[in-house]
Design a protein around this motif. Structure first.
Motif, PDB file in Angstrom:
ATOM      1  N   ASP A  60       0.863  -1.190   0.000  1.00 24.03           N
ATOM      2  CA  ASP A  60       0.000   0.000   0.000  1.00 24.03           C
ATOM      3  C   ASP A  60       0.894   1.233   0.000  1.00 24.03           C
ATOM      4  O   ASP A  60       1.239   1.768   1.072  1.00 24.03           O
ATOM      5  CB  ASP A  60      -0.914   0.023   1.237  1.00 24.03           C
ATOM      6  N   PRO A  61       1.318   1.704  -1.178  1.00 23.13           N
ATOM      7  CA  PRO A  61       2.264   2.816  -1.243  1.00 23.13           C
ATOM      8  C   PRO A  61       1.757   4.058  -0.510  1.00 23.13           C
ATOM      9  O   PRO A  61       0.567   4.374  -0.539  1.00 23.13           O
ATOM     10  CB  PRO A  61       2.400   3.075  -2.750  1.00 23.13           C
ATOM     11  N   ALA A  62       2.687   4.729   0.167  1.00 24.91           N
ATOM     12  CA  ALA A  62       2.348   5.952   0.894  1.00 24.91           C
ATOM     13  C   ALA A  62       2.091   7.069  -0.116  1.00 24.91           C
ATOM     14  O   ALA A  62       2.970   7.386  -0.928  1.00 24.91           O
ATOM     15  CB  ALA A  62       3.483   6.333   1.826  1.00 24.91           C
ATOM     16  N   PRO A  63       0.904   7.686  -0.088  1.00 25.86           N
ATOM     17  CA  PRO A  63       0.574   8.682  -1.113  1.00 25.86           C
ATOM     18  C   PRO A  63       1.348   9.977  -0.999  1.00 25.86           C
ATOM     19  O   PRO A  63       1.378  10.750  -1.958  1.00 25.86           O
ATOM     20  CB  PRO A  63      -0.927   8.917  -0.896  1.00 25.86           C
ATOM     21  N   PHE A  64       2.004  10.222   0.136  1.00 27.42           N
ATOM     22  CA  PHE A  64       2.684  11.504   0.320  1.00 27.42           C
ATOM     23  C   PHE A  64       4.204  11.366   0.337  1.00 27.42           C
ATOM     24  O   PHE A  64       4.907  12.293   0.734  1.00 27.42           O
ATOM     25  CB  PHE A  64       2.177  12.180   1.596  1.00 27.42           C
ATOM     26  N   THR A  65       4.711  10.198  -0.115  1.00 31.15           N
ATOM     27  CA  THR A  65       6.151  10.026  -0.243  1.00 31.15           C
ATOM     28  C   THR A  65       6.721  11.127  -1.145  1.00 31.15           C
ATOM     29  O   THR A  65       6.180  11.402  -2.213  1.00 31.15           O
ATOM     30  CB  THR A  65       6.480   8.654  -0.848  1.00 31.15           C
ATOM     31  N   GLY A  66       7.791  11.750  -0.691  1.00 28.37           N
ATOM     32  CA  GLY A  66       8.410  12.807  -1.477  1.00 28.37           C
ATOM     33  C   GLY A  66       7.971  14.201  -1.089  1.00 28.37           C
ATOM     34  O   GLY A  66       8.599  15.187  -1.498  1.00 28.37           O
ATOM     35  N   THR A  67       6.903  14.309  -0.295  1.00 22.45           N
ATOM     36  CA  THR A  67       6.492  15.621   0.194  1.00 22.45           C
ATOM     37  C   THR A  67       7.287  15.964   1.443  1.00 22.45           C
ATOM     38  O   THR A  67       7.773  15.083   2.169  1.00 22.45           O
ATOM     39  CB  THR A  67       4.989  15.653   0.521  1.00 22.45           C
ATOM     40  N   ALA A  68       7.406  17.247   1.704  1.00 19.38           N
ATOM     41  CA  ALA A  68       8.220  17.702   2.833  1.00 19.38           C
ATOM     42  C   ALA A  68       7.675  17.212   4.163  1.00 19.38           C
ATOM     43  O   ALA A  68       8.426  16.988   5.117  1.00 19.38           O
ATOM     44  CB  ALA A  68       8.305  19.235   2.823  1.00 19.38           C
ATOM     45  N   ALA A  69       6.368  17.021   4.248  1.00 11.31           N
ATOM     46  CA  ALA A  69       5.754  16.672   5.526  1.00 11.31           C
ATOM     47  C   ALA A  69       5.883  15.194   5.866  1.00 11.31           C
ATOM     48  O   ALA A  69       5.776  14.818   7.040  1.00 11.31           O
ATOM     49  CB  ALA A  69       4.272  17.056   5.513  1.00 11.31           C
TER      50      ALA A  69
END
Length: 234
Positions: A60-69
């Motif tokens: 279940d890939p994390a949808p916010f990978t790559g965001t600063a938060a």
């Protein structure tokens, strides 16, 4: 202090609630719709802490990978034979939680340190269904904040009301009847299980604050963390 029960309005979110002014708990954020993801990003969160391991994130890939938060901090140490044996021997969530506390103290301290060091804005913490790893982190945070244990236990048990559909799917995927029964024994949030974890810290470590201090989160850092998490939004 009392825990909060505000439900953030993010489309598709599951088991999501604000438990302190600066702390939100949730199930896996992959349940969010595209609209829900945009709503979360626009909500002003300071940090999203994902407690899952790499294998879970591949499924279940994390949808916010790559965001600063976004920050991935797996709570359960990988390749720990003692923890694996204790987990296999556990017959209920309470026993499992005590084993996790025994072997993951440094990981808890790291998670709380990441909350303290987060940019301005509420912190969201989640695992897969938001019950066990998230439940322990939230219980310890609420304990530090002085929330009554009855309230902590009620918040933990609230997960059962939100996750029955996910539980049913998980059980349906398990083809072995015996393993299905074993899994079902853990897909429940009994108040006594989380209370037993806090009581274990009392008897073994002298309380939650002493436990976290033993793994490097100082009392001053704990005070500053709780001040941050309990600060009412402006």
């Amino acid at each position: 202090m009392r825990a909060m029960t505000e439900q953030p309005e993010w489309e598709g979110s599951l088991n999501t609630r604000r438990v302190l002014p600066g702390l939100i708990r949730s199930a896996n954020l992959s349940f969010l719709t595209e609209t829900g993801r945009a709503q979360l990003l626009a909500s002003g969160l300071g940090r999203v802490i994902d407690l899952r391991n790499r294998q879970e994130r591949q499924i279940d890939p994390a949808p916010f990978t790559g965001t600063a938060a976004y920050l991935n901090l797996p709570l359960l140490p990988s390749g720990n034979p003692a923890l694996e044996r204790a987990g296999q021997a556990a017959t209920d969530n309470g026993a499992s939680y005590r084993a996790i506390l025994d072997d993951s103290g440094n990981h808890f301290a790291t998670v709380f340190g990441a909350m303290l060091d987060a940019p301005p804005g509420p912190v969201l913490v989640h695992c897969h269904v938001g019950k066990d790893r998230t439940g322990l982190v939230v219980a310890l945070a609420l304990e530090l904040a002085g929330v009554a244990r009855g309230v902590i236990a009620a918040d933990y048990a609230e997960t059962d009301r939100h996750m029955q559909g996910v539980y049913s799917t998980m059980l349906a995927r398990q083809g072995d009847p015996q393993k299905r029964r074993q899994l079902a024994a853990f897909l429940v949030s009994r108040e006594g299980d989380i209370l037993s974890a806090l009581e274990y810290l009392d008897t073994t470590w002298g309380g939650t604050a002493a436990y976290l201090e033993a793994f490097g989160l100082t009392r001053d850092e704990q005070r500053r963390l709780i001040a941050r998490l309990t600060k009412e939004p402006q």
